[in-house]
Design a protein around this motif. Sequence first.
Motif, short mmCIF file in Angstrom:
data_model
loop_
_atom_site.label_atom_id
_atom_site.label_comp_id
_atom_site.label_asym_id
_atom_site.label_seq_id
_atom_site.Cartn_x
_atom_site.Cartn_y
_atom_site.Cartn_z
N VAL A 129 -17.02 -41.51 67.21
CA VAL A 129 -16.72 -42.40 66.09
C VAL A 129 -15.71 -41.70 65.18
CG1 VAL A 129 -17.66 -43.62 64.08
CG2 VAL A 129 -18.99 -43.48 66.21
N LYS A 130 -14.63 -42.40 64.84
CA LYS A 130 -13.58 -41.79 64.03
C LYS A 130 -13.31 -42.59 62.76
CE LYS A 130 -11.01 -39.74 67.91
NZ LYS A 130 -9.69 -39.62 68.56
N LEU A 131 -13.30 -41.88 61.62
CA LEU A 131 -12.84 -42.48 60.38
C LEU A 131 -11.33 -42.63 60.49
CD1 LEU A 131 -14.84 -40.35 57.78
CD2 LEU A 131 -15.58 -42.35 59.08
N ASN A 132 -10.79 -43.78 60.08
CA ASN A 132 -9.38 -44.08 60.35
C ASN A 132 -8.64 -44.59 59.12
OD1 ASN A 132 -7.01 -44.44 61.86
ND2 ASN A 132 -7.56 -46.55 62.37
N ARG A 133 -8.51 -43.71 58.13
CA ARG A 133 -7.64 -43.97 56.99
C ARG A 133 -6.80 -42.72 56.71
NH1 ARG A 133 -9.60 -45.80 51.58
NH2 ARG A 133 -7.73 -47.07 51.51
N PRO A 134 -6.10 -42.24 57.71
CA PRO A 134 -5.40 -40.96 57.55
C PRO A 134 -4.35 -40.96 56.45
CG PRO A 134 -4.63 -42.11 59.53
CD PRO A 134 -5.84 -42.85 59.03
N GLN A 135 -3.82 -42.14 56.10
CA GLN A 135 -2.79 -42.22 55.08
C GLN A 135 -3.33 -41.85 53.70
OE1 GLN A 135 -4.22 -44.70 56.64
NE2 GLN A 135 -4.69 -46.39 55.25
N VAL A 136 -4.66 -41.90 53.52
CA VAL A 136 -5.29 -41.48 52.26
C VAL A 136 -6.33 -40.40 52.54
CG1 VAL A 136 -4.85 -43.59 50.93
CG2 VAL A 136 -6.88 -43.46 52.41
N LEU A 137 -6.06 -39.58 53.56
CA LEU A 137 -6.93 -38.47 53.94
C LEU A 137 -8.35 -38.93 54.24
CD1 LEU A 137 -5.67 -35.74 51.42
CD2 LEU A 137 -4.93 -36.15 53.78
N ASN A 138 -8.43 -40.12 54.86
CA ASN A 138 -9.72 -40.71 55.27
C ASN A 138 -10.70 -40.88 54.12
OD1 ASN A 138 -9.15 -41.07 58.14
ND2 ASN A 138 -9.11 -38.83 58.22
N ALA A 139 -10.16 -41.10 52.92
CA ALA A 139 -11.02 -41.43 51.78
C ALA A 139 -11.74 -42.74 52.05
CB ALA A 139 -10.18 -41.54 50.51
N TYR A 140 -12.99 -42.81 51.62
CA TYR A 140 -13.73 -44.04 51.87
C TYR A 140 -13.48 -45.07 50.78
CZ TYR A 140 -17.26 -42.59 48.40
OH TYR A 140 -17.90 -42.22 47.24
N ASN A 141 -13.53 -46.33 51.17
CA ASN A 141 -13.61 -47.46 50.25
C ASN A 141 -14.76 -48.34 50.73
OD1 ASN A 141 -12.57 -48.75 52.48
ND2 ASN A 141 -10.59 -49.21 51.56
N ALA A 142 -14.95 -49.50 50.10
CA ALA A 142 -16.07 -50.36 50.47
C ALA A 142 -15.99 -50.81 51.92
CB ALA A 142 -16.12 -51.57 49.54
N ASP A 143 -14.79 -51.13 52.38
CA ASP A 143 -14.63 -51.62 53.75
C ASP A 143 -14.94 -50.55 54.78
OD1 ASP A 143 -13.92 -54.15 52.88
OD2 ASP A 143 -11.77 -53.74 52.94
N LEU A 144 -14.50 -49.32 54.52
CA LEU A 144 -14.79 -48.24 55.47
C LEU A 144 -16.29 -48.00 55.54
CD1 LEU A 144 -12.88 -44.97 56.07
CD2 LEU A 144 -15.37 -44.91 55.78
N LEU A 145 -16.98 -47.97 54.41
CA LEU A 145 -18.42 -47.77 54.43
C LEU A 145 -19.13 -48.88 55.19
CD1 LEU A 145 -19.08 -46.59 50.76
CD2 LEU A 145 -18.97 -45.17 52.82
#
Length: 260
Positions: A20-36
């Motif tokens: 499983v990969k977090l995929n927001r590399p443009q913001v250093l994989n910072a979480y937001n509501a959608d990612l959570l």
Amino acid sequence: MAKMAGELVKSDFKAPITTVKLNRPQVLNAYNADLLTQLEATLKQISDSDQIAAVILTSVGNKAFSVGGDIDYLENLSSKEAQALSKRGQKLCELIESMPQVVIAAVDGYALGGGMEITLACDLRLASTRSRFGQPEVKLGMIPAFGGTQRLPRLIGEGEAKELLYTGEIIDSTLAYNLGLINKVVTPRSLLAEAEELALKITERSTKAVEYIKKAINQKHSQNNQSALEYESQAFAECFKTKDHRLRIREIQKIIKADS
């Protein structure tokens, strides 16, 4: 298993192991509501599968596993919304901690704030030589909110945990290993291969026995944990009633630049 809709979390299914990969590399994989939301849904789907025995939790890009909350997301939260976020993050980490599969965090780059707290909920942690770990919330006028006040002392001892939490210091992978925060330091190139090798070694054992071991270990912490987590959520919410955190919240960007 089909991939989750959207691109903020990627899941590649290969029984008995899923990556499983977090995929927001443009913001250093910072979480937001959608990612959570996507991460929780992905992990719930995996948790319910009897075909999967191990999960490797990692990220896209080589700069960060996750630097925690997206600044724009955190900056606009009310106290009530902050408490809801804390409970949501705690629920996510409790899912990771309690799911029957072994969860291995493979960290390349920064694991800060909520990002580090997610790794603390994993069973095992591998990190590349360029990884950095920290709970810098105190520098932002906040506290850890995803269970970090409970899991970090359990993992490295109360004294060392207090020092990291009180100072907000960011440490390198060597010190993290020496403290017992991570299980192994490897080269960036070999990180995923090492994580897969470890996952395969575990899945070659009795997966049911491993599941029981995980549950038995977690029993030690489950009895008194809920009241502590409830206080953590309330305290996190209180931080959002002050002007202090709003003045400090963008400091995380300066911290990362100064440490890079």
